[in-house]
Scaffold this motif. Structure first.
Motif, PDB file in Angstrom:
ATOM      1  N   ASP A   1     123.887  55.624  53.693  1.00 22.70           N
ATOM      2  CA  ASP A   1     124.679  54.846  54.646  1.00 22.70           C
ATOM      3  C   ASP A   1     124.418  53.361  54.407  1.00 22.70           C
ATOM      4  OD1 ASP A   1     125.328  53.434  57.232  1.00 22.70           O
ATOM      5  OD2 ASP A   1     125.993  55.468  57.720  1.00 22.70           O
ATOM      6  N   GLN A   2     125.465  52.551  54.471  1.00 20.64           N
ATOM      7  CA  GLN A   2     125.306  51.126  54.208  1.00 20.64           C
ATOM      8  C   GLN A   2     124.367  50.452  55.204  1.00 20.64           C
ATOM      9  OE1 GLN A   2     129.112  49.213  53.857  1.00 20.64           O
ATOM     10  NE2 GLN A   2     129.619  50.218  51.927  1.00 20.64           N
ATOM     11  N   LYS A   3     124.301  50.976  56.423  1.00 22.17           N
ATOM     12  CA  LYS A   3     123.357  50.423  57.401  1.00 22.17           C
ATOM     13  C   LYS A   3     121.923  50.692  56.968  1.00 22.17           C
ATOM     14  CE  LYS A   3     126.434  50.797  61.413  1.00 22.17           C
ATOM     15  NZ  LYS A   3     126.617  51.393  62.761  1.00 22.17           N
ATOM     16  N   ASP A   4     121.678  51.887  56.398  1.00 17.99           N
ATOM     17  CA  ASP A   4     120.331  52.195  55.900  1.00 17.99           C
ATOM     18  C   ASP A   4     119.961  51.298  54.732  1.00 17.99           C
ATOM     19  OD1 ASP A   4     120.155  54.175  57.790  1.00 17.99           O
ATOM     20  OD2 ASP A   4     120.712  55.807  56.433  1.00 17.99           O
ATOM     21  N   ILE A   5     120.924  51.056  53.850  1.00 17.02           N
ATOM     22  CA  ILE A   5     120.666  50.180  52.712  1.00 17.02           C
ATOM     23  C   ILE A   5     120.343  48.769  53.196  1.00 17.02           C
ATOM     24  CG2 ILE A   5     121.730  49.082  50.705  1.00 17.02           C
ATOM     25  CD1 ILE A   5     123.211  51.661  50.179  1.00 17.02           C
ATOM     26  N   GLN A   6     121.065  48.309  54.206  1.00 17.49           N
ATOM     27  CA  GLN A   6     120.797  46.981  54.747  1.00 17.49           C
ATOM     28  C   GLN A   6     119.407  46.931  55.376  1.00 17.49           C
ATOM     29  OE1 GLN A   6     122.699  44.300  54.361  1.00 17.49           O
ATOM     30  NE2 GLN A   6     121.114  43.077  55.373  1.00 17.49           N
ATOM     31  N   THR A   7     118.994  48.019  56.013  1.00 20.10           N
ATOM     32  CA  THR A   7     117.656  48.074  56.610  1.00 20.10           C
ATOM     33  C   THR A   7     116.577  47.953  55.540  1.00 20.10           C
ATOM     34  OG1 THR A   7     118.451  49.485  58.416  1.00 20.10           O
ATOM     35  CG2 THR A   7     116.086  49.489  57.973  1.00 20.10           C
ATOM     36  N   ILE A   8     116.745  48.692  54.426  1.00 23.89           N
ATOM     37  CA  ILE A   8     115.771  48.637  53.337  1.00 23.89           C
ATOM     38  C   ILE A   8     115.748  47.246  52.716  1.00 23.89           C
ATOM     39  CG2 ILE A   8     115.147  49.597  51.094  1.00 23.89           C
ATOM     40  CD1 ILE A   8     116.513  52.209  51.953  1.00 23.89           C
ATOM     41  N   TYR A   9     116.914  46.692  52.508  1.00 27.07           N
ATOM     42  CA  TYR A   9     117.006  45.380  51.859  1.00 27.07           C
ATOM     43  C   TYR A   9     116.384  44.297  52.742  1.00 27.07           C
ATOM     44  CZ  TYR A   9     119.023  42.382  48.257  1.00 27.07           C
ATOM     45  OH  TYR A   9     119.177  41.517  47.204  1.00 27.07           O
ATOM     46  N   THR A  10     116.623  44.373  54.041  1.00 27.28           N
ATOM     47  CA  THR A  10     116.039  43.407  54.973  1.00 27.28           C
ATOM     48  C   THR A  10     114.528  43.550  55.010  1.00 27.28           C
ATOM     49  OG1 THR A  10     118.056  43.491  56.327  1.00 27.28           O
ATOM     50  CG2 THR A  10     116.056  42.597  57.351  1.00 27.28           C
ATOM     51  N   TRP A  11     114.036  44.804  54.996  1.00 27.47           N
ATOM     52  CA  TRP A  11     112.589  45.054  54.980  1.00 27.47           C
ATOM     53  C   TRP A  11     111.951  44.420  53.745  1.00 27.47           C
ATOM     54  CZ3 TRP A  11     110.237  47.867  51.055  1.00 27.47           C
ATOM     55  CH2 TRP A  11     108.881  48.168  51.230  1.00 27.47           C
ATOM     56  N   PHE A  12     112.615  44.501  52.616  1.00 27.39           N
ATOM     57  CA  PHE A  12     112.059  43.961  51.381  1.00 27.39           C
ATOM     58  C   PHE A  12     112.045  42.432  51.393  1.00 27.39           C
ATOM     59  CE2 PHE A  12     112.774  42.634  46.886  1.00 27.39           C
ATOM     60  CZ  PHE A  12     111.507  42.960  46.411  1.00 27.39           C
ATOM     61  N   LYS A  13     113.047  41.814  51.981  1.00 34.10           N
ATOM     62  CA  LYS A  13     113.131  40.349  51.991  1.00 34.10           C
ATOM     63  C   LYS A  13     112.235  39.710  53.036  1.00 34.10           C
ATOM     64  CE  LYS A  13     117.541  39.907  52.590  1.00 34.10           C
ATOM     65  NZ  LYS A  13     118.839  39.207  52.737  1.00 34.10           N
ATOM     66  N   ARG A  14     111.833  40.488  54.043  1.00 36.14           N
ATOM     67  CA  ARG A  14     111.054  39.915  55.126  1.00 36.14           C
ATOM     68  C   ARG A  14     109.696  39.445  54.625  1.00 36.14           C
ATOM     69  NH1 ARG A  14     110.567  44.117  58.293  1.00 36.14           N
ATOM     70  NH2 ARG A  14     112.616  43.825  59.247  1.00 36.14           N
ATOM     71  N   THR A  15     109.302  38.249  54.974  1.00 34.42           N
ATOM     72  CA  THR A  15     108.002  37.678  54.559  1.00 34.42           C
ATOM     73  C   THR A  15     107.025  37.762  55.723  1.00 34.42           C
ATOM     74  OG1 THR A  15     108.648  35.449  55.240  1.00 34.42           O
ATOM     75  CG2 THR A  15     109.117  36.107  52.956  1.00 34.42           C
ATOM     76  N   LYS A  16     105.744  37.492  55.433  1.00 33.85           N
ATOM     77  CA  LYS A  16     104.735  37.539  56.473  1.00 33.85           C
ATOM     78  C   LYS A  16     104.985  36.480  57.535  1.00 33.85           C
ATOM     79  CE  LYS A  16     101.077  39.407  53.503  1.00 33.85           C
ATOM     80  NZ  LYS A  16      99.722  39.183  52.944  1.00 33.85           N
ATOM     81  N   GLY A  17     105.511  35.330  57.125  1.00 30.27           N
ATOM     82  CA  GLY A  17     105.776  34.271  58.081  1.00 30.27           C
ATOM     83  C   GLY A  17     106.819  34.654  59.096  1.00 30.27           C
ATOM     84  N   ASN A  18     107.774  35.502  58.670  1.00 37.02           N
ATOM     85  CA  ASN A  18     108.813  35.902  59.608  1.00 37.02           C
ATOM     86  C   ASN A  18     108.369  37.030  60.517  1.00 37.02           C
ATOM     87  OD1 ASN A  18     110.590  34.072  58.505  1.00 37.02           O
ATOM     88  ND2 ASN A  18     111.318  35.486  56.956  1.00 37.02           N
TER      89      ASN A  18
END
Length: 495
Positions: free
Chosen positions: A478-495
């Motif tokens: 599902d595209q929503k799941d892909i967006q969740t994975i992609y957002t998880w990968f881009k998230r940094t410790k500062g955020n």
């Protein structure tokens, strides 16, 4: 032992090298004798083999006398060559791994063979090979290289690069005194199960075929082809029996090879290294630094899955000294699935296998079932038409392929935690890849026109670059799941 002094290999290496050279020269020698018999007298049969053996023995002895190695100024230095003197200097920082193996000759005199793999060299091939050194020298070499690399890194953080030096004094208190922690081992029955379920019959048949092609000028293939046609004309049943016997023989050979390969398989943890030992005729020992493990792969083929077994691999940045995918090393050839989590916890505690997987949406099921048909539909229909009426039975392959597509849909999925991503996919075997967030080198999300219509997409993560890369991939999420994975990968410790 002072590693700064020049040393020679154990004399048994002379015999090992001579036998290797004679084995490599066997086929060319046979061809020379056969061709020479047609034009030269019968003395050819004695003179040529005798000359080859004498030459090989002399070269083997001289090569051993001229081969020396030592450690100096942060390098493993080797000098060798019979007619031309060659020097090879390998800096410690380039050394990615050292594997130790014991062949039959080495075990007779209590020595080992050391393979040194370096960064930039072709994975699976050694940059340098020390054919016969004592176990103490091999372990000391490992320890000195590891300690000097660590010391160089520490000094480099404090001093300017041009002022950093390293000391290579031997230390007898090291790996020998560290307590061994055996994490995994296999008994005879488990090794036999590995051999039975590993396959390899096609590989044996391919090897025999390649061997036969070396004699294409001597073997009367046309006559054999006509004899085969005559034999097939006698009946399909006899032909099928012969083919079956060939596959049975190849399968038996494959089983024996795998039993010899995985005999005495053990995994132990010594300090910050995972030590894998295996082999009967040739004992191999591979040291894997935990810090270089890039991910974990769990594979379940059809047969092993039925009985609750799987195989575990580690993706290793130092290349592969044994069989497996590019950059992967077998950690557990055969293990009960319920034991995998405890084994991984013992040697790689950063990874967690107790994750809840999220499956693709139901609307993706039909795409999974149709995907195998894209490849099989046309050739199967053509074969069924030309081989009718019995050829129509081939249409059953389409149903079987579609069923495997459905199984692929059932097993596919993904899971994430705060620091880890897991991707699961299936073709014939189920493949699950566990990757730490800080090890993932790239993440790719894609969506073609057909997936876009159903709001689906594909996610792929890579933990090690190179030929083919290494990582995981799941299609039709599902595209929503892909967006969740992609957002998880881009998230940094500062955020």
């Amino acid at each position: 032992m002072k590693m700064s002094e020049k040393k020679r290999l154990h004399p048994i290496s002379v015999i090992a090298n001579i036998l290797k050279q004679l084995k490599d020269a066997f086929l060319p020698l046979i061809l020379v004798i056969i061709i020479g018999n047609k034009t030269v007298s019968s003395m050819w049969d004695i003179t040529v083999p005798l000359a080859v053996v004498v030459y090989t023995i002399v070269i083997g002895i001289v090569s051993w006398l001229r081969f020396t190695y030592w450690l100096e100024e942060g390098e493993l230095r080797i000098e060798y060559g019979v007619f031309v003197r060659k020097k090879r200097y390998i800096p410690f920082e380039r050394i990615q791994g050292i594997s130790i193996s014991e062949g039959f000759l080495q075990r007779m005199v209590g020595v080992v063979k050391v393979n040194v793999e370096t960064a930039g060299h072709q994975p699976g091939e050694a940059e340098a090979v020390l054919t016969a050194v004592t176990r103490k020298e091999a372990k000391q070499l490992q320890r000195l290289i590891q300690k000097s690399k660590e010391k160089t890194e520490e000094i480099a953080e404090i001093l300017p690069r041009e002022e950093s030096t390293a000391s290579f004094l031997p230390n007898d208190q090291g790996l020998e005194q560290e307590e061994k922690n055996i994490i995994f081992s296999m008994n005879f029955w488990e090794i036999f199960q590995v051999a039975l379920t590993s396959g390899g019959a096609f590989g044996v048949i391919s090897a025999i075929f390649l061997f036969a092609t070396q004699f294409d000028e001597l073997i009367p293939y046309e006559k054999l082809y006509k004899d085969a046609q005559t034999f097939i004309a006698h009946g399909v049943f006899y032909t099928a029996v012969v083919i079956l016997l060939i596959f049975i023989a190849a399968y038996i050979i494959s089983v024996i090879q795998n039993m010899l390969r995985y005999a005495f398989f053990t995994v132990e943890k010594i300090g910050e290294n995972i030590i894998i030992s295996r082999g009967l005729l040739e004992r191999k020992k591979i040291a894997i630094p935990i810090e270089r493990v890039q991910g974990i792969v769990i594979k379940e083929n059809i047969i092993r899955r039925w009985f609750g077994y799987a195989s575990v691999y580690v993706i290793h940045a130092g290349g592969a000294f044994n069989e497996g995918d590019h950059g992967s090393i077998v950690l557990c050839p055969l293990i009960k699935k319920e034991r995998i989590a405890s084994v991984i916890l013992s040697c790689l505690p950063e990874y967690s296998l107790n994750l809840k997987f999220i499956a693709p949406p139901k609307r993706a099921c039909i795409r999974y079932m149709l995907r195998p048909l894209y490849v099989l539909l046309f050739p199967v229909c053509i074969a069924a038409f030309w081989l009718r009426p019995w050829g129509l039975l081939l249409l059953l392959l389409l149903s079987i392929a579609s069923y495997f597509g459905y199984l692929s849909y059932q097993d596919a999925g993904w899971a994430i935690s705060n620091h880890q991503l897991a991707l699961r996919s299936r073709l014939l075997s189920v493949r699950t890849v566990y990757m730490l967030k800080n090890r993932i080198q790239s993440m790719e999300a894609s969506c073609n026109w057909f997936q876009q219509r159903q709001r689906l997409g594909t996610i792929m993560a890579t933990v090690m670059s190179g030929t083919g890369g290494a990582g995981g991939k799941v299609v039709d999420l599902d595209q929503k799941d892909i967006q969740t994975i992609y957002t998880w990968f881009k998230r940094t410790k500062g955020n």
